[in-house]
Design an enzyme around this catalytic site. Sequence first.
Site, short mmCIF file in Angstrom:
data_model
loop_
_atom_site.label_atom_id
_atom_site.label_comp_id
_atom_site.label_asym_id
_atom_site.label_seq_id
_atom_site.Cartn_x
_atom_site.Cartn_y
_atom_site.Cartn_z
N GLU B 48 98.03 152.21 79.00
CA GLU B 48 96.76 152.77 79.47
C GLU B 48 96.90 153.46 80.82
O GLU B 48 96.21 154.44 81.10
CB GLU B 48 95.68 151.69 79.56
CG GLU B 48 95.17 151.21 78.20
CD GLU B 48 95.97 150.03 77.67
OE1 GLU B 48 97.02 149.70 78.27
OE2 GLU B 48 95.54 149.44 76.64
N PHE B 110 87.17 136.70 74.68
CA PHE B 110 88.52 137.23 74.56
C PHE B 110 88.55 138.70 75.00
O PHE B 110 87.71 139.49 74.59
CB PHE B 110 89.00 137.12 73.10
CG PHE B 110 90.37 137.70 72.89
CD1 PHE B 110 91.48 137.15 73.51
CD2 PHE B 110 90.54 138.82 72.10
CE1 PHE B 110 92.74 137.70 73.34
CE2 PHE B 110 91.80 139.38 71.91
CZ PHE B 110 92.91 138.82 72.54
N GLN B 111 89.50 139.03 75.83
CA GLN B 111 89.65 140.38 76.38
C GLN B 111 88.37 140.88 77.07
O GLN B 111 88.03 142.06 76.97
CB GLN B 111 90.12 141.36 75.30
CG GLN B 111 91.55 141.04 74.83
CD GLN B 111 92.19 142.16 74.05
OE1 GLN B 111 91.50 142.93 73.38
NE2 GLN B 111 93.51 142.26 74.11
N LYS B 160 80.86 146.82 72.33
CA LYS B 160 81.30 147.29 71.02
C LYS B 160 80.15 147.49 70.03
O LYS B 160 80.21 148.38 69.19
CB LYS B 160 82.35 146.33 70.44
CG LYS B 160 81.79 145.01 69.94
CD LYS B 160 82.89 144.17 69.29
CE LYS B 160 82.99 144.48 67.81
NZ LYS B 160 83.84 143.44 67.13
N MET B 470 111.90 155.95 100.09
CA MET B 470 110.99 155.97 101.23
C MET B 470 110.91 154.60 101.90
O MET B 470 110.81 154.49 103.12
CB MET B 470 109.61 156.45 100.79
CG MET B 470 108.68 156.79 101.94
SD MET B 470 109.35 158.03 103.07
CE MET B 470 108.63 159.53 102.42
#
Lengths: 159, 569
Positions: B48, B110-111, B160, B470
């Site tokens: 993602e 969940f999630q 959803k 760096m």
Amino acid sequence: MRHTFAVLVENNPGVLSKVAGLFSRRGFNIESLVVSETEDPSASRMTIVVEGDARVLEQVGKQLNKQVDVIKVNDITNEETVSRQLSLIRVAADQNTRQEILQITEIFRCRVVDIGRKSLIVEATGDEAKIQAVIRSLKPFGILEMARTGQVAMLRGAK
Amino acid sequence: MKNGAQYIIDFLLKKNVEVVFGYPGGQILNFYEFLGRSALRHILARHEQGAAHAACGYARATGRPGVCVATSGPGATNLVTGIADACLDSIPLLAITGQVHLRDIGKDSFQEADITGIVTPVTKHSYLLENLEQLPSVLDEAWQVATTGRPGPVLIDVPKNFFLEEQEMRLTHQPLLTRKTKKPDQTEEMLPLIIAKIRKARQPLILAGGGLIAADACRQLAELVALTGIPVVNTLMGKGAYPEEQPQALGLVGMHGLAPANLALNDCDLLLCLGTRFSDRVTGNRRNFANQACIIHVDIDGAELRKNVDVQYTLQMDAAAFLDRLLREKDWRKNRGITTWQKRIRQWRQDYDLPRRFTGPLKPQEVIQEAARQAGSEVIVVADVGQHQMFTAQYYPVSRGRCFLTSGGLGAMGFGLPAAMGAAFGRPGETVLLFVGDGGFQMTSQELAVIREFNLPVKVLIINNGKLGMIRQWQDVIFERHFVASDLPDCPDFVKLAAAYDLPARRVTVREELADAVAFALAVEGPALVDFRVDPEELVLPFILPGGTPAEMLGRWRGETHLRGFSGK
């Protein structure tokens, strides 16, 4: 410097956390913050008292204005306003002191809203200075508990 | 009647969105169901974060909003770095995330993750959809917020159940922005003052920021400079706003800015700042920033004015509109007073040019110089974050806006590869040159799969010094060569990794192979990868330490390295 901002915001969920998050993230100091409904159900009003120098206060106004949920920001510090806070103060009171406390509440036009055997609750409404004076006067008797609101404010006259 | 998924897809199509970058998951599967049946093109990133950076690269390259899609919970949280990057660099981005069913919110389902809560500080605005009737207004407003004023990212979190719920949908209320009260316009009273100041200045300088590119004001800037001869320095985000091969272009300012640019900033008597926000990487010590100058600050975002630096004149205005207004003034040519200033700057450029010839082990600078020599300005240059990013800003002259893409404000390592991929989708047919370190490359190298899948002309040029360059540089200069966690072991073999993704690849270890390898990468149709093994001891110079001033600039000129501060002028 202590400034008071009157902020009109959309009555959306999350708007309070967005504004509060803005203050903590930018390091602005909130003295008090009050949110409540307005005459328009789709908008809420926040009265925010902020402490900071001129540059911080300018940023507070601008950053608030940038928020999508913010409709209008007014710095009303130097305007003619009516401002009020409300405090509930539980003071220790026995038979010896009760009378004196009642006299003080009368002088400040406070109300006694509850009496117990060893204490009573005083309700005080006014601006910051008055609330401070009430607290100072009641302190010698022993303040057992206190709940205070932040400040709400409105411009005088006109409109 | 449409369901929520269809409505979102139709909305995006109506806004001419060509492509969305995303990754599916449980709570957004219903959306994908309808996405798969629509004309909207979906690119499956391999992470993602890649989707978010790709959408950002697309937006940077095209000027149109990038769109990314992810599922709830981990999908949404993986977008956050890309969203924060868009926020700091003012890139229009629309992120759509699935959320658990409305009735399951707050139950630690969940999630489930409170993504609107998480992204509040790094978005212009975010929405959690609470009923389907809101959807048209929310989409409309989100688009408007992302694209107008100072652009930025907006996230819409969609439970959803709304993807499948059907309803007659129409705009229920005016987008909120129209309710906002506008400040009175002070432009007309300020402008004559500002113009008089510019005319009078003997040592004027323009500081060009990314806002010029966002406002499509590059043409106007070029015209103004042609008329007035005022020299231009640029921020990292402003690279390309003014063609860098022009005589008045002094290049990058700030921490790793070119010496002539920083010296000009230090000595100018008027600084016209356009679309920039005085990042600490530009100003160094804020109190000493351009302290000889009358500073004029023009920005579309009023909150940027007087935020970081005290300036004399401020104007909340679109940079293009401001420049248009300046160009309407007649007789710009009459200001002949600045020729002494221009001469002085020319002298600085002679005296304090960057090193152009290199000996010993292969240097990162010469890779970039050679790529610039061969590829020129007709390509899109993407830089990841680190030493190679600064070398690219210094050594790769860019002559157009939207042709140098980098994570400027957030400095997000791993930005490069997915952003290059997004840019390639946004501007098909154009070659994308990606400069990336061996550290940043390993953060998002999974997106090579997408580059292969679509045969995107992305040339991955790895500036590989086997170090986090760096970090090592700071440990070298500031921490007295106490190197901690800045070594990258010689693993993986990037040429073999490229082979695993079926990309043509080469390794370059010596100077003699350099030109050939660059030519090889450019000649290949589609993607290619070159692993350039460069000298790990090389420092990005000039270097103004954090909080420093141009007078304290460390640098290397005429073959000598000055690590104790800039002494002569």
